[in-house]
Motif scaffolding. Structure first.
Motif, mmCIF file in Angstrom:
data_model
loop_
_atom_site.group_PDB
_atom_site.id
_atom_site.type_symbol
_atom_site.label_atom_id
_atom_site.label_comp_id
_atom_site.label_asym_id
_atom_site.label_seq_id
_atom_site.Cartn_x
_atom_site.Cartn_y
_atom_site.Cartn_z
ATOM 1 N N LEU A 1 29.706 72.528 94.708
ATOM 2 C CA LEU A 1 30.427 72.588 93.502
ATOM 3 C C LEU A 1 29.282 73.275 92.471
ATOM 4 N N VAL A 2 29.460 74.364 92.069
ATOM 5 C CA VAL A 2 28.757 75.085 91.079
ATOM 6 C C VAL A 2 29.241 75.134 89.744
ATOM 7 N N PRO A 3 29.318 74.095 88.799
ATOM 8 C CA PRO A 3 30.088 73.942 87.518
ATOM 9 C C PRO A 3 29.703 74.870 86.504
ATOM 10 N N TYR A 4 28.664 75.539 86.646
ATOM 11 C CA TYR A 4 28.334 76.383 85.470
ATOM 12 C C TYR A 4 27.812 77.672 86.274
ATOM 13 N N ALA A 5 28.514 78.179 87.196
ATOM 14 C CA ALA A 5 28.066 79.259 87.757
ATOM 15 C C ALA A 5 27.739 80.400 87.342
ATOM 16 N N LYS A 6 28.145 80.814 86.356
ATOM 17 C CA LYS A 6 27.687 82.046 85.729
ATOM 18 C C LYS A 6 26.225 81.719 84.902
ATOM 19 N N GLU A 7 26.112 80.690 84.547
ATOM 20 C CA GLU A 7 24.790 80.331 84.294
ATOM 21 C C GLU A 7 23.648 80.074 85.209
ATOM 22 N N MET A 8 24.154 79.726 86.255
ATOM 23 C CA MET A 8 23.270 78.922 87.509
ATOM 24 C C MET A 8 22.994 79.925 88.508
ATOM 25 N N LEU A 9 23.949 80.717 88.953
ATOM 26 C CA LEU A 9 23.736 81.608 89.984
ATOM 27 C C LEU A 9 22.555 82.668 89.757
ATOM 28 N N LYS B 1 18.945 75.625 76.186
ATOM 29 C CA LYS B 1 18.410 76.770 75.479
ATOM 30 C C LYS B 1 16.979 76.811 75.080
ATOM 31 N N THR B 2 16.264 75.411 75.211
ATOM 32 C CA THR B 2 14.911 75.151 74.955
ATOM 33 C C THR B 2 14.116 75.098 76.071
ATOM 34 N N GLU B 3 14.669 75.733 77.381
ATOM 35 C CA GLU B 3 13.704 75.771 78.612
ATOM 36 C C GLU B 3 13.525 74.388 78.972
ATOM 37 N N ARG B 4 14.655 73.318 79.029
ATOM 38 C CA ARG B 4 14.255 72.137 79.635
ATOM 39 C C ARG B 4 15.742 72.039 80.292
ATOM 40 N N SER B 5 16.057 72.747 81.031
ATOM 41 C CA SER B 5 17.499 72.566 81.859
ATOM 42 C C SER B 5 17.349 71.483 82.822
ATOM 43 N N LYS B 6 16.423 70.764 83.263
ATOM 44 C CA LYS B 6 16.262 69.595 83.831
ATOM 45 C C LYS B 6 16.765 68.332 83.209
ATOM 46 N N SER B 7 16.725 68.614 82.016
ATOM 47 C CA SER B 7 17.330 67.332 80.925
ATOM 48 C C SER B 7 18.739 67.731 80.505
ATOM 49 N N CYS B 8 19.594 68.456 81.090
ATOM 50 C CA CYS B 8 20.702 69.080 80.471
ATOM 51 C C CYS B 8 21.601 67.957 80.049
ATOM 52 N N SER B 9 22.250 68.004 78.895
ATOM 53 C CA SER B 9 23.026 67.102 78.592
ATOM 54 C C SER B 9 24.492 67.377 78.623
ATOM 55 N N SER B 10 24.913 68.337 79.454
ATOM 56 C CA SER B 10 26.309 68.380 79.892
ATOM 57 C C SER B 10 26.746 67.874 81.119
ATOM 58 N N ALA C 1 21.500 67.024 90.473
ATOM 59 C CA ALA C 1 20.899 68.043 91.411
ATOM 60 C C ALA C 1 21.738 67.731 92.547
ATOM 61 N N TYR C 2 21.755 69.125 93.422
ATOM 62 C CA TYR C 2 22.047 69.187 94.711
ATOM 63 C C TYR C 2 21.487 68.203 95.807
ATOM 64 N N GLY C 3 22.380 67.337 96.252
ATOM 65 C CA GLY C 3 21.904 66.642 97.697
ATOM 66 C C GLY C 3 21.008 65.545 97.206
ATOM 67 N N MET C 4 20.758 65.433 95.897
ATOM 68 C CA MET C 4 19.520 64.096 95.432
ATOM 69 C C MET C 4 20.249 63.003 94.585
ATOM 70 N N GLY C 5 20.274 61.962 95.012
ATOM 71 C CA GLY C 5 20.346 60.661 94.182
ATOM 72 C C GLY C 5 22.014 60.542 94.061
ATOM 73 N N LYS C 6 22.390 59.779 93.011
ATOM 74 C CA LYS C 6 23.789 59.638 92.811
ATOM 75 C C LYS C 6 24.559 60.628 92.529
ATOM 76 N N PHE D 1 18.149 73.906 92.174
ATOM 77 C CA PHE D 1 18.733 72.529 92.816
ATOM 78 C C PHE D 1 19.215 71.724 91.428
ATOM 79 N N GLN D 2 18.459 71.903 90.537
ATOM 80 C CA GLN D 2 18.842 70.844 89.067
ATOM 81 C C GLN D 2 20.178 71.834 88.334
ATOM 82 N N ILE D 3 21.212 70.949 88.186
ATOM 83 C CA ILE D 3 22.508 71.553 87.767
ATOM 84 C C ILE D 3 22.306 71.421 86.289
ATOM 85 N N SER D 4 22.575 72.473 85.750
ATOM 86 C CA SER D 4 22.584 72.848 84.061
ATOM 87 C C SER D 4 23.629 73.805 83.531
ATOM 88 N N CYS D 5 24.055 73.404 82.334
ATOM 89 C CA CYS D 5 24.887 74.392 81.917
ATOM 90 C C CYS D 5 24.670 75.579 81.054
#
Length: 136
Positions: free
Chosen positions: A63-71, A29-38, A44-49, A18-22
């Protein structure tokens, strides 16, 4: 893209965290994808702004902007009900305990409650499954 179609086929079962990351920035790359800078902070899907920008579980499309990395591929034989929490609670449990237990299975795990009590339950279950010697 053709590269994405080589990995994922139409009709294939997938889970999406649910958290969108690149998958490429320093945080991902340091396993903190919830803080993705991209993407905007806390995307996140369905949450907040950001939820309206990407869609959510109750929309016709997401919309899955980084589908190869996220799916995350799911076997056709997998009962989807059994993995209903994989995109949220199980991912959070992995970030809280699983990553550390995979590096050192002899660690004890201390779980403190929070606003989302279900994440504590998933974390305890994952820690037990991974063989943590003590779960408090």
């Amino acid at each position: 893209s053709d590269d994405l179609e080589d990995v994922f086929k139409i009709g294939m079962k997938v889970a999406i965290p649910f958290q969108i990351s690149c998958g490429h920035c320093h945080y991902c790359k340091t396993e903190r994808s919830k803080s993705c800078s991209s993407v905007p902070h806390a995307s996140a899907y369905g949450m907040g702004k950001s939820g309206k920008d990407f869609g959510g579980a109750l929309t016709d499309a997401v919309l899955v902007p980084y589908a190869k990395e996220m799916l995350v591929p799911v076997k056709d034989t997998t009962d989807l009900v059994s993995i209903a929490s994989i995109s949220d609670n199980l991912v959070e449990a992995w970030k809280l305990a699983g990553i550390f237990l995979s590096a050192n299975k002899n660690q004890s795990v201390l779980i403190l409650g929070g606003a989302a009590a279900s994440i504590s339950l998933y974390t305890a279950s994952l820690a037990k499954f991974m063989g943590a010697p003590e779960i408090l």
